[in-house]
Scaffold this motif. Structure first.
Motif, PDB file in Angstrom:
ATOM      1  N   SER A  62       0.811  -1.216   0.000  1.00 38.77           N
ATOM      2  CA  SER A  62       0.000   0.000   0.000  1.00 38.77           C
ATOM      3  C   SER A  62       0.844   1.267   0.000  1.00 38.77           C
ATOM      4  O   SER A  62       0.329   2.360  -0.205  1.00 38.77           O
ATOM      5  N   GLY A  63       2.152   1.098   0.245  1.00 36.05           N
ATOM      6  CA  GLY A  63       3.033   2.259   0.307  1.00 36.05           C
ATOM      7  C   GLY A  63       2.960   3.010   1.614  1.00 36.05           C
ATOM      8  O   GLY A  63       3.542   4.085   1.758  1.00 36.05           O
ATOM      9  N   ARG A  64       2.245   2.462   2.616  1.00 34.84           N
ATOM     10  CA  ARG A  64       2.121   3.123   3.916  1.00 34.84           C
ATOM     11  C   ARG A  64       3.309   2.780   4.798  1.00 34.84           C
ATOM     12  O   ARG A  64       3.792   1.659   4.802  1.00 34.84           O
ATOM     13  N   THR A  65       3.761   3.767   5.529  1.00 35.10           N
ATOM     14  CA  THR A  65       4.819   3.551   6.518  1.00 35.10           C
ATOM     15  C   THR A  65       4.339   4.171   7.818  1.00 35.10           C
ATOM     16  O   THR A  65       4.323   5.396   7.965  1.00 35.10           O
ATOM     17  N   GLU A  66       3.915   3.304   8.735  1.00 29.56           N
ATOM     18  CA  GLU A  66       3.411   3.798  10.001  1.00 29.56           C
ATOM     19  C   GLU A  66       3.685   2.760  11.080  1.00 29.56           C
ATOM     20  O   GLU A  66       4.069   1.631  10.791  1.00 29.56           O
ATOM     21  N   GLY A  67       3.495   3.163  12.325  1.00 27.67           N
ATOM     22  CA  GLY A  67       3.684   2.245  13.434  1.00 27.67           C
ATOM     23  C   GLY A  67       4.556   2.853  14.508  1.00 27.67           C
ATOM     24  O   GLY A  67       5.044   3.982  14.395  1.00 27.67           O
ATOM     25  N   HIS A  68       4.753   2.082  15.573  1.00 30.27           N
ATOM     26  CA  HIS A  68       5.585   2.518  16.691  1.00 30.27           C
ATOM     27  C   HIS A  68       6.964   1.894  16.548  1.00 30.27           C
ATOM     28  O   HIS A  68       7.087   0.701  16.254  1.00 30.27           O
ATOM     29  N   LEU A  69       7.987   2.701  16.751  1.00 30.23           N
ATOM     30  CA  LEU A  69       9.365   2.242  16.567  1.00 30.23           C
ATOM     31  C   LEU A  69      10.182   2.547  17.812  1.00 30.23           C
ATOM     32  O   LEU A  69      10.263   3.692  18.255  1.00 30.23           O
ATOM     33  N   HIS A  70      10.760   1.503  18.404  1.00 29.97           N
ATOM     34  CA  HIS A  70      11.640   1.656  19.561  1.00 29.97           C
ATOM     35  C   HIS A  70      13.070   1.500  19.065  1.00 29.97           C
ATOM     36  O   HIS A  70      13.452   0.449  18.547  1.00 29.97           O
ATOM     37  N   VAL A  71      13.862   2.557  19.220  1.00 30.33           N
ATOM     38  CA  VAL A  71      15.247   2.564  18.744  1.00 30.33           C
ATOM     39  C   VAL A  71      16.173   2.750  19.936  1.00 30.33           C
ATOM     40  O   VAL A  71      16.033   3.704  20.702  1.00 30.33           O
ATOM     41  N   GLU A  72      17.115   1.827  20.094  1.00 32.51           N
ATOM     42  CA  GLU A  72      18.137   1.937  21.141  1.00 32.51           C
ATOM     43  C   GLU A  72      19.453   2.314  20.466  1.00 32.51           C
ATOM     44  O   GLU A  72      19.847   1.683  19.485  1.00 32.51           O
ATOM     45  N   MET A  73      20.123   3.331  21.001  1.00 33.90           N
ATOM     46  CA  MET A  73      21.344   3.809  20.364  1.00 33.90           C
ATOM     47  C   MET A  73      22.447   4.045  21.384  1.00 33.90           C
ATOM     48  O   MET A  73      22.173   4.383  22.535  1.00 33.90           O
ATOM     49  N   ALA A  74      23.684   3.884  20.934  1.00 37.83           N
ATOM     50  CA  ALA A  74      24.823   4.299  21.735  1.00 37.83           C
ATOM     51  C   ALA A  74      24.731   5.813  21.934  1.00 37.83           C
ATOM     52  O   ALA A  74      24.577   6.564  20.964  1.00 37.83           O
ATOM     53  N   GLU A  75      24.805   6.249  23.185  1.00 38.87           N
ATOM     54  CA  GLU A  75      24.529   7.653  23.512  1.00 38.87           C
ATOM     55  C   GLU A  75      25.418   8.624  22.755  1.00 38.87           C
ATOM     56  O   GLU A  75      24.946   9.621  22.200  1.00 38.87           O
ATOM     57  N   SER A  76      26.715   8.352  22.722  1.00 39.91           N
ATOM     58  CA  SER A  76      27.650   9.303  22.110  1.00 39.91           C
ATOM     59  C   SER A  76      27.364   9.480  20.623  1.00 39.91           C
ATOM     60  O   SER A  76      27.312  10.606  20.119  1.00 39.91           O
ATOM     61  N   VAL A  77      27.158   8.378  19.913  1.00 39.71           N
ATOM     62  CA  VAL A  77      26.912   8.453  18.470  1.00 39.71           C
ATOM     63  C   VAL A  77      25.542   9.069  18.187  1.00 39.71           C
ATOM     64  O   VAL A  77      25.376   9.846  17.243  1.00 39.71           O
ATOM     65  N   ALA A  78      24.558   8.730  19.020  1.00 39.00           N
ATOM     66  CA  ALA A  78      23.223   9.290  18.825  1.00 39.00           C
ATOM     67  C   ALA A  78      23.258  10.813  18.912  1.00 39.00           C
ATOM     68  O   ALA A  78      22.696  11.512  18.060  1.00 39.00           O
ATOM     69  N   ASN A  79      23.904  11.336  19.946  1.00 41.58           N
ATOM     70  CA  ASN A  79      23.928  12.790  20.135  1.00 41.58           C
ATOM     71  C   ASN A  79      24.791  13.502  19.103  1.00 41.58           C
ATOM     72  O   ASN A  79      24.486  14.637  18.713  1.00 41.58           O
ATOM     73  N   PRO A  81      19.408  -5.173  21.198  1.00 42.48           N
ATOM     74  CA  PRO A  81      17.947  -5.193  21.062  1.00 42.48           C
ATOM     75  C   PRO A  81      17.310  -6.465  21.605  1.00 42.48           C
ATOM     76  O   PRO A  81      16.138  -6.443  21.981  1.00 42.48           O
ATOM     77  N   THR A  82      18.052  -7.575  21.642  1.00 39.50           N
ATOM     78  CA  THR A  82      17.470  -8.808  22.163  1.00 39.50           C
ATOM     79  C   THR A  82      17.224  -8.708  23.659  1.00 39.50           C
ATOM     80  O   THR A  82      16.424  -9.463  24.215  1.00 39.50           O
ATOM     81  N   VAL A  83      17.905  -7.787  24.346  1.00 33.01           N
ATOM     82  CA  VAL A  83      17.697  -7.570  25.778  1.00 33.01           C
ATOM     83  C   VAL A  83      16.718  -6.430  26.020  1.00 33.01           C
ATOM     84  O   VAL A  83      15.801  -6.530  26.833  1.00 33.01           O
ATOM     85  N   SER A  84      16.905  -5.338  25.301  1.00 31.90           N
ATOM     86  CA  SER A  84      16.078  -4.146  25.528  1.00 31.90           C
ATOM     87  C   SER A  84      14.700  -4.257  24.890  1.00 31.90           C
ATOM     88  O   SER A  84      13.783  -3.543  25.272  1.00 31.90           O
ATOM     89  N   GLY A  85      14.563  -5.150  23.906  1.00 33.57           N
ATOM     90  CA  GLY A  85      13.294  -5.253  23.198  1.00 33.57           C
ATOM     91  C   GLY A  85      13.120  -4.211  22.115  1.00 33.57           C
ATOM     92  O   GLY A  85      12.026  -4.065  21.568  1.00 33.57           O
ATOM     93  N   ALA A  86      14.181  -3.478  21.781  1.00 40.78           N
ATOM     94  CA  ALA A  86      14.090  -2.447  20.755  1.00 40.78           C
ATOM     95  C   ALA A  86      13.898  -3.080  19.374  1.00 40.78           C
ATOM     96  O   ALA A  86      14.316  -4.214  19.122  1.00 40.78           O
ATOM     97  N   ASP A  87      13.273  -2.323  18.471  1.00 41.71           N
ATOM     98  CA  ASP A  87      13.120  -2.774  17.089  1.00 41.71           C
ATOM     99  C   ASP A  87      14.425  -2.640  16.320  1.00 41.71           C
ATOM    100  O   ASP A  87      14.726  -3.443  15.435  1.00 41.71           O
ATOM    101  N   ILE A  88      15.181  -1.595  16.667  1.00 36.49           N
ATOM    102  CA  ILE A  88      16.458  -1.320  16.004  1.00 36.49           C
ATOM    103  C   ILE A  88      17.471  -0.943  17.063  1.00 36.49           C
ATOM    104  O   ILE A  88      17.163  -0.191  17.995  1.00 36.49           O
ATOM    105  N   GLY A  89      18.679  -1.446  16.932  1.00 33.66           N
ATOM    106  CA  GLY A  89      19.761  -1.054  17.822  1.00 33.66           C
ATOM    107  C   GLY A  89      20.907  -0.469  17.022  1.00 33.66           C
ATOM    108  O   GLY A  89      21.346  -1.067  16.030  1.00 33.66           O
ATOM    109  N   LEU A  90      21.372   0.715  17.401  1.00 36.20           N
ATOM    110  CA  LEU A  90      22.549   1.319  16.772  1.00 36.20           C
ATOM    111  C   LEU A  90      23.733   1.031  17.677  1.00 36.20           C
ATOM    112  O   LEU A  90      23.877   1.636  18.740  1.00 36.20           O
TER     113      LEU A  90
END
Length: 299
Positions: free
Chosen positions: A87-104, A134-143
């Motif tokens: 359908s070309g739709r992109t929606e939903g809830h996304l949990h992203v876990e990131m290394a703090e230094s790189v994220a900022n 992500p296997t511990v935090s339950g995040a959808d994506i881990g950086l």
């Protein structure tokens, strides 16, 4: 009854072996998970989990239910992803876990681009200075910044920096810049704590085919990159970190690079995400966004 919410709670407990970890994975309270499990057990008329104060494990019926329910839920999620892709739709809830230094330093300043492009995706961002998993935090994506060891997850390699050394102009006025790694022994060093060994990391430097090693001094140790940078800006010594984490301070001349010919390759930077196919559109969209941030190709 709402069948999916209790089912997801049960599978999260079965996967993590913990009500607390399941709650963290789902982003809800522990009491909510407990309530969902009790509701599901009442509905089925059977006990799914054995519980003690120290551990949780599946009953025989719980194992059968987890195996079959997991396949059903996985199939439903795959079907949802397929329909959204068509359908070309992109929606939903996304949990992203990131290394703090790189994220900022790299991701969050560019985050408005993703929000504008995908207004129907809601984000939960968790920052972690330790190992992103992500296997511990339950995040959808881990950086993650560090080794890639997860066999159950897909990954996209985003980049790899170099470790460089720098110090403040004020510090270098008091202590002349070293001309060789051996001269670092006469300097104050800001070192990083290694939780695996229970001591600070030793200094390992590379210049072409030359290598130099310097044992940690232990005069000033940090376990957080922001703290390390703050110490360096305060003139407390020579600090080593990834080049792109020090780039702004170097450009503003608040830090000066030390021994610029000596550096060493940094760890891989990668996005970890679900191995199921098709990849949910909102997950793929964020992985592609991360790839654009780090200048790599699409997933």
């Amino acid at each position: 009854m709402d069948r999916l919410t209790p089912l997801r709670a049960f599978l999260a407990v079965a996967d993590t072996g913990s009500f607390t970890a399941a709650a963290r994975k789902l982003g809800v309270s522990r009491s909510a998970v407990t309530g969902h499990i009790q509701e599901l057990e009442r509905h089925l008329g059977t006990q799914l989990l054995n519980r003690t104060t120290r551990r949780v494990w599946l009953t025989r019926e719980g194992q059968r239910y987890a195996d079959r329910a997991g396949r059903l839920l996985g199939g439903l999620e795959a079907l949802d992803a397929e329909m959204q892709s068509r359908s070309g739709r992109t929606e939903g809830h996304l949990h992203v876990e990131m290394a703090e230094s790189v994220a900022n330093a790299r991701v969050i300043p560019r985050l408005p681009e993703f929000v504008r492009a995908y207004p129907d995706v809601s984000l939960r961002i968790s920052l972690n200075e330790g190992v992103v998993d992500p296997t511990v935090s339950g995040a959808d994506i881990g950086l993650r910044v560090g080794p890639l060891r997860d066999s159950t997850l897909r990954f996209k390699l985003l980049g790899r920096g170099n470790y460089i050394m720098a110090a403040s102009p004020g510090y270098l006025q008091l202590y002349p810049p070293p001309r060789h790694p051996d001269e670092l022994r006469q300097h104050r060093l800001i070192e990083f704590w290694d939780p695996d060994t229970g001591r600070p990391y030793d200094w390992q430097l590379v210049k072409g085919k030359q290598t130099a090693s310097l044992p940690a001094q232990g005069h000033l140790i940090v376990d957080n990159t922001r703290a390390g940078l703050t110490c360096a800006l305060a003139g407390l010594g020579i600090y080593e970190d990834l080049d792109f984490l020090l780039a702004q301070s170097l450009a503003e001349k608040r830090l000066i690079q030390v021994l610029p010919d000596w550096k060493r390759p940094g760890p891989p930077i990668a996005a970890l995400y679900t191995a199921r196919r098709p990849v949910p559109p909102h997950v793929k969209a964020f992985v592609d966004f991360l790839a654009s941030v780090f200048g790599t190709g699409r997933s």
